[in-house]
Design an enzyme around this catalytic site. Sequence first.
Site, short mmCIF file in Angstrom:
data_model
loop_
_atom_site.label_atom_id
_atom_site.label_comp_id
_atom_site.label_asym_id
_atom_site.label_seq_id
_atom_site.Cartn_x
_atom_site.Cartn_y
_atom_site.Cartn_z
N GLY A 1 -11.37 39.24 -80.41
CA GLY A 1 -11.69 40.14 -79.42
C GLY A 1 -11.69 39.20 -78.23
N GLY B 1 -13.27 38.41 -73.78
CA GLY B 1 -14.43 38.04 -73.27
C GLY B 1 -15.27 37.07 -73.79
N GLN C 1 -17.86 33.18 -82.76
CA GLN C 1 -18.86 32.96 -81.90
C GLN C 1 -20.05 33.71 -82.13
OE1 GLN C 1 -16.40 33.65 -78.40
NE2 GLN C 1 -14.69 32.06 -79.19
N GLU D 1 -5.20 35.51 -90.29
CA GLU D 1 -4.39 36.73 -90.39
C GLU D 1 -3.09 36.87 -89.58
OE1 GLU D 1 -5.89 37.25 -86.39
OE2 GLU D 1 -6.49 36.62 -88.18
N GLY E 1 -10.92 30.90 -75.48
CA GLY E 1 -11.05 30.32 -74.27
C GLY E 1 -12.58 30.06 -74.27
N PHE E 2 -13.24 30.42 -75.29
CA PHE E 2 -14.81 30.14 -75.59
C PHE E 2 -15.04 29.23 -76.97
CE2 PHE E 2 -14.75 33.34 -72.44
CZ PHE E 2 -15.76 32.99 -71.52
N CYS F 1 -12.34 34.17 -85.05
CA CYS F 1 -12.46 33.92 -83.49
C CYS F 1 -13.64 34.16 -82.58
CB CYS F 1 -10.98 34.40 -83.02
SG CYS F 1 -10.58 33.99 -81.41
N HIS G 1 -6.97 31.98 -86.47
CA HIS G 1 -6.45 33.05 -87.01
C HIS G 1 -5.88 32.96 -88.46
CE1 HIS G 1 -7.44 35.52 -83.63
NE2 HIS G 1 -7.34 34.55 -82.71
#
Length: 406
Positions: free
Chosen positions: A248, A250, A280, A368, A320-321, A276, A366
Amino acid sequence: MSKAVLVLENGDIHTGLSFGAEGETLGEAVFCTAMTGYQEMLTDPSYHKQILVSTAPQIGNTGWNVEDGESLLGADAADRRWSAEFVDRDDPGRIWVAGYAVRNPTRRVSNWRATSSLEDELAAQDVVGIAGIDTRAVVRTLREVGSLRAGIFSGAAVTDDADMLARVRAQAPMAGADLATEVSTTQPYVVEAAGEPRFRVAALDLGIKANTPRMLAARGVEVHVLPATASFADVQAIEPDGFFLSNGPGDPVTADRAVALAREVLAAGLPLFGICFGNQILGRALGLKTYKLKFGHRGINIPVKDVATGEIAITSQNHGFALEGAEGDEFDTDFGRGRVSHVCANDGVVEGVELIDGSAFSVQYHPEAASGPHDAAGLFDKFVTAMENRAAHQTTATSAPEGTDS
């Protein structure tokens, strides 16, 4: 095609031609090194609020089809009970990127599955893009400076440079952005298992891609996809054998609700698998902190090392995190001993964490990825094995004679 400009917050302006819809769009400029799979990338909810710059020089050769989208465009998924194929032949997939920047869009579509061109689909979904710019120069800037706020302006939206730059700089940064609820389903839905159901999984939709339930369904798993706002009571009501945390968009720092839910799941002893953003979330649930990468990992050619075996998998990534930590780290958690399980072979960034007892694990990449590579697809089998082990343990505990240890 009319004039278009890509404006970066550092003041760089790249002039090209409009591609897709005309108008204005704002977002964080990021780049992806993948040579293939642009439809899967554009429909990946993890790209929400981002302007995607493609490093591949020619884009659009295979057009657009109604099979490869990774998200839903049409009726809400809750209105359907999906088959194992998880395909709606009339649904081209929602494009989630804020904008698209390419060097050389193809002039002719050449693929038997294509139902439209890439540019036509961008225009149909009102996605503003730009073509004909030096994407190598843009990527060089993003690598040196880091991901930047940006805007694409075309047609009547092109104004003076100072005004466009001010609009770019006025937008909120990606750091601190809470976006998962903006891309999540609003109602639960079910993806049926292929063949006889073996297990039932509750999947938290933080921006889930369509191929994830498909991969689980192929292994006999019935997947109940839940909104990002789901509670532990919602999970318990399904009576699941396992719990999945999706990818996801953000900043994971904003995902306190998902972290709290993951902790309740861990305390209940349910096998947990995350991908992903889900990596986190699990990391935070285990006590680790996150940080923003300079320009992120986005591509389908990124090597990841399994710390335990030393094996390397070539992976698809879009983040990006990342989690703080390093290869070899082990740590105490409220749910048992944890460790860093995978790291990026390029830069040492944490690419996976797990509980040492095998009950919970996650990866930053990923497995998948529909467009490949498929080196890591076996992680879905690992999740099934964790559910098998839990079922076997419960059977043993139930069948143990009264007064004996189980």
